[in-house]
Motif scaffolding. Structure first.
Motif, PDB file in Angstrom:
ATOM      1  N   GLY A   6     -14.124   9.535  -3.420  1.00  0.00           N
ATOM      2  CA  GLY A   6     -13.123   8.918  -4.277  1.00  0.00           C
ATOM      3  C   GLY A   6     -11.717   9.100  -3.736  1.00  0.00           C
ATOM      4  O   GLY A   6     -10.930   8.139  -3.680  1.00  0.00           O
ATOM      5  N   PHE A   7     -11.386  10.320  -3.324  1.00  0.00           N
ATOM      6  CA  PHE A   7     -10.062  10.587  -2.767  1.00  0.00           C
ATOM      7  C   PHE A   7      -9.845   9.783  -1.479  1.00  0.00           C
ATOM      8  O   PHE A   7      -8.780   9.203  -1.257  1.00  0.00           O
ATOM      9  N   SER A   8     -10.857   9.770  -0.624  1.00  0.00           N
ATOM     10  CA  SER A   8     -10.748   9.068   0.646  1.00  0.00           C
ATOM     11  C   SER A   8     -10.550   7.564   0.429  1.00  0.00           C
ATOM     12  O   SER A   8      -9.788   6.910   1.161  1.00  0.00           O
ATOM     13  N   GLY A   9     -11.222   7.029  -0.600  1.00  0.00           N
ATOM     14  CA  GLY A   9     -11.070   5.606  -0.900  1.00  0.00           C
ATOM     15  C   GLY A   9      -9.650   5.264  -1.317  1.00  0.00           C
ATOM     16  O   GLY A   9      -9.097   4.237  -0.900  1.00  0.00           O
ATOM     17  N   VAL A  10      -9.034   6.109  -2.131  1.00  0.00           N
ATOM     18  CA  VAL A  10      -7.648   5.871  -2.554  1.00  0.00           C
ATOM     19  C   VAL A  10      -6.705   5.955  -1.353  1.00  0.00           C
ATOM     20  O   VAL A  10      -5.777   5.146  -1.224  1.00  0.00           O
ATOM     21  N   ILE A  11      -6.966   6.923  -0.466  1.00  0.00           N
ATOM     22  CA  ILE A  11      -6.129   7.056   0.731  1.00  0.00           C
ATOM     23  C   ILE A  11      -6.243   5.805   1.607  1.00  0.00           C
ATOM     24  O   ILE A  11      -5.255   5.309   2.147  1.00  0.00           O
ATOM     25  N   THR A  12      -7.474   5.291   1.732  1.00  0.00           N
ATOM     26  CA  THR A  12      -7.697   4.090   2.540  1.00  0.00           C
ATOM     27  C   THR A  12      -6.930   2.903   1.968  1.00  0.00           C
ATOM     28  O   THR A  12      -6.307   2.123   2.709  1.00  0.00           O
ATOM     29  N   GLU A  13      -6.952   2.745   0.652  1.00  0.00           N
ATOM     30  CA  GLU A  13      -6.220   1.652   0.011  1.00  0.00           C
ATOM     31  C   GLU A  13      -4.722   1.806   0.236  1.00  0.00           C
ATOM     32  O   GLU A  13      -4.013   0.816   0.496  1.00  0.00           O
ATOM     33  N   ARG A  14      -4.245   3.013   0.148  1.00  0.00           N
ATOM     34  CA  ARG A  14      -2.819   3.283   0.359  1.00  0.00           C
ATOM     35  C   ARG A  14      -2.416   2.954   1.794  1.00  0.00           C
ATOM     36  O   ARG A  14      -1.367   2.351   2.049  1.00  0.00           O
ATOM     37  N   GLU A  15      -3.280   3.354   2.732  1.00  0.00           N
ATOM     38  CA  GLU A  15      -3.015   3.056   4.144  1.00  0.00           C
ATOM     39  C   GLU A  15      -3.012   1.549   4.392  1.00  0.00           C
ATOM     40  O   GLU A  15      -2.217   1.042   5.201  1.00  0.00           O
ATOM     41  N   ARG A  60      -2.046  -0.736   2.417  1.00  0.00           N
ATOM     42  CA  ARG A  60      -0.793  -1.330   1.926  1.00  0.00           C
ATOM     43  C   ARG A  60       0.415  -0.840   2.729  1.00  0.00           C
ATOM     44  O   ARG A  60       1.550  -1.265   2.473  1.00  0.00           O
ATOM     45  N   GLY A  61       0.155   0.081   3.676  1.00  0.00           N
ATOM     46  CA  GLY A  61       1.254   0.612   4.477  1.00  0.00           C
ATOM     47  C   GLY A  61       2.135   1.580   3.713  1.00  0.00           C
ATOM     48  O   GLY A  61       3.314   1.759   4.077  1.00  0.00           O
ATOM     49  N   GLU A  62       1.607   2.193   2.675  1.00  0.00           N
ATOM     50  CA  GLU A  62       2.396   3.096   1.841  1.00  0.00           C
ATOM     51  C   GLU A  62       2.249   4.549   2.309  1.00  0.00           C
ATOM     52  O   GLU A  62       1.198   4.947   2.817  1.00  0.00           O
ATOM     53  N   LYS A  63       3.304   5.284   2.104  1.00  0.00           N
ATOM     54  CA  LYS A  63       3.295   6.707   2.374  1.00  0.00           C
ATOM     55  C   LYS A  63       3.903   7.451   1.193  1.00  0.00           C
ATOM     56  O   LYS A  63       4.696   6.878   0.434  1.00  0.00           O
ATOM     57  N   ARG A  97       6.402   5.304  -1.019  1.00  0.00           N
ATOM     58  CA  ARG A  97       7.287   4.358  -0.340  1.00  0.00           C
ATOM     59  C   ARG A  97       6.456   3.278   0.365  1.00  0.00           C
ATOM     60  O   ARG A  97       5.376   3.542   0.885  1.00  0.00           O
ATOM     61  N   GLY A  98       7.011   2.074   0.371  1.00  0.00           N
ATOM     62  CA  GLY A  98       6.346   0.954   1.020  1.00  0.00           C
ATOM     63  C   GLY A  98       6.602   0.943   2.515  1.00  0.00           C
ATOM     64  O   GLY A  98       7.212   1.853   3.078  1.00  0.00           O
ATOM     65  N   ARG A  99       6.143  -0.131   3.173  1.00  0.00           N
ATOM     66  CA  ARG A  99       6.294  -0.237   4.629  1.00  0.00           C
ATOM     67  C   ARG A  99       7.759  -0.167   5.060  1.00  0.00           C
ATOM     68  O   ARG A  99       8.097   0.370   6.112  1.00  0.00           O
ATOM     69  N   ASP A 100       8.614  -0.711   4.230  1.00  0.00           N
ATOM     70  CA  ASP A 100      10.034  -0.758   4.591  1.00  0.00           C
ATOM     71  C   ASP A 100      10.787   0.485   4.143  1.00  0.00           C
ATOM     72  O   ASP A 100      12.017   0.563   4.300  1.00  0.00           O
ATOM     73  N   GLY A 101      10.084   1.432   3.558  1.00  0.00           N
ATOM     74  CA  GLY A 101      10.723   2.662   3.116  1.00  0.00           C
ATOM     75  C   GLY A 101      11.248   2.634   1.701  1.00  0.00           C
ATOM     76  O   GLY A 101      11.797   3.636   1.217  1.00  0.00           O
TER      77      GLY A 101
END
Length: 233
Positions: free
Chosen positions: A138-147, A149-152, A190-194
C-alpha cells in the motif's frame, strides 16, 4: 685414619637425623584421611552433580529472587487500567518472556518516526523491513503514484507528543499491539515546478495515527512489524 672416618660418618648421621625430625614436625605424616588439594577453578560437587536417584529431595525456590514477570505485570497495571487491553498485554507478556511494555513503546515510537520519514522520502528500502507485505504494498503504491505526478515531499518530523496503547492481544499465535500516536510534523507536497500542492511550510501540523504492530510469538525474530494503519480522530 679409620677412626677419623667413623667420627665424620657419625656427625653426618646425627645431622641427617635432626633434619628428618624437623621436617617431620613441620610437614607431619599422612594418615590416609587428608583432604584433597583445593582447586579454585572446580565447582562444588553439590553445585555440579544432581542428587542421587531415589533420594527424597525437594528443590525449594531461592529466597530473594521474585519472578521477573511480576515486575512486567506491575508496570502494565500501572500504565493500563483493568480491561481488555490490560488483559491482552498480560497475555503477551506471559507468552513472550522477552516482552517489556516500556521497551516495546520505545521501539514503536522509533519505528513510527522512521516509517513516516521514509514514506515522505519515498525510501522503499527503509520501509520494507518495518512493514508487513500488505502495508508495504500500500505504501509503495502511493509512492509510485506520487512519483508519476512528479511530486516530492518536504518533510520535517518535529516529535511525538503522546503514544498510548489502544488495544492488545494474541490471535492464532500472533501478538498484536495497537498504538495511538499524537505527533507534530511539517509536511509540504510540491509539484514538478516546485509549487506547493499541499501543506504549509510555515505550519506545524498535529497528526494522530493509530497503528497496529504484530509479531509471531514463537518466531526467533524479535522485531515487530506494522500491519495496519488508521488516521485517528
Amino acid at each position: 685414619m679409620n677412626a677419623f672416618l667413623d667420627l665424620t660418618s657419625l656427625i653426618f648421621l646425627v645431622i641427617a637425623v635432626v633434619i628428618f625430625w624437623r621436617l617431620r614436625s613441620v610437614l607431619g605424616t599422612r594418615t590416609g584421611n587428608e583432604k584433597p588439594p583445593f582447586d579454585p577453578f572446580a565447582g562444588r560437587k553439590a553445585d555440579i552433580e544432581p542428587p542421587p536417584a531415589g533420594d527424597n529431595v525437594v528443590t525449594l525456590p531461592r529466597e530473594g529472587r521474585p519472578d521477573p514477570r511480576e515486575a512486567i505485570f506491575a508496570r502494565i497495571d500501572e500504565a493500563i487500567p483493568a480491561g481488555a487491553t490490560n488483559t491482552g498485554l498480560r497475555a503477551i507478556a506471559s507468552a513472550d518472556r522477552n516482552f517489556d511494555l516500556d521497551g516495546f513503546m520505545a521501539g514503536a515510537s522509533a519505528a513510527y518516526e522512521m516509517i513516516v520519514s521514509a514514506f515522505a522520502a519515498g525510501d522503499r528500502a527503509a520501509l520494507k523491513p518495518l512493514l508487513s507485505r500488505e502495508v508495504f504494498d500500500g505504501f509503495s503504491g502511493v509512492i509510485t503514484e506520487r512519483e508519476g505526478r512528479g511530486e516530492k515531499i518536504d518533510f520535517t518530523f518535529v516529535g511525538i507528543d503522546k503514544a498510548d496503547v489502544a488495544d492488545a492481544g494474541i490471535e492464532e499465535g500472533v501478538a498484536q499491539v495497537t498504538v495511538r500516536f499524537s505527533s507534530q510534523l511539517i509536511s509540504v507536497t510540491r509539484g514538478r515546478d516546485g509549487s506547493v500542492v499541499e501543506g504549509d511550510p510555515q505550519k506545524v501540523a498535529e497528526v494522530t495515527d493509530v497503528w497496529t504492530f504484530a509479531r509471531e510469538i514463537r518466531s526467533s525474530d524479535p522485531n515487530w512489524k506494522l500491519v495496519a494503519t488508521d488516521a485517528g480522530g
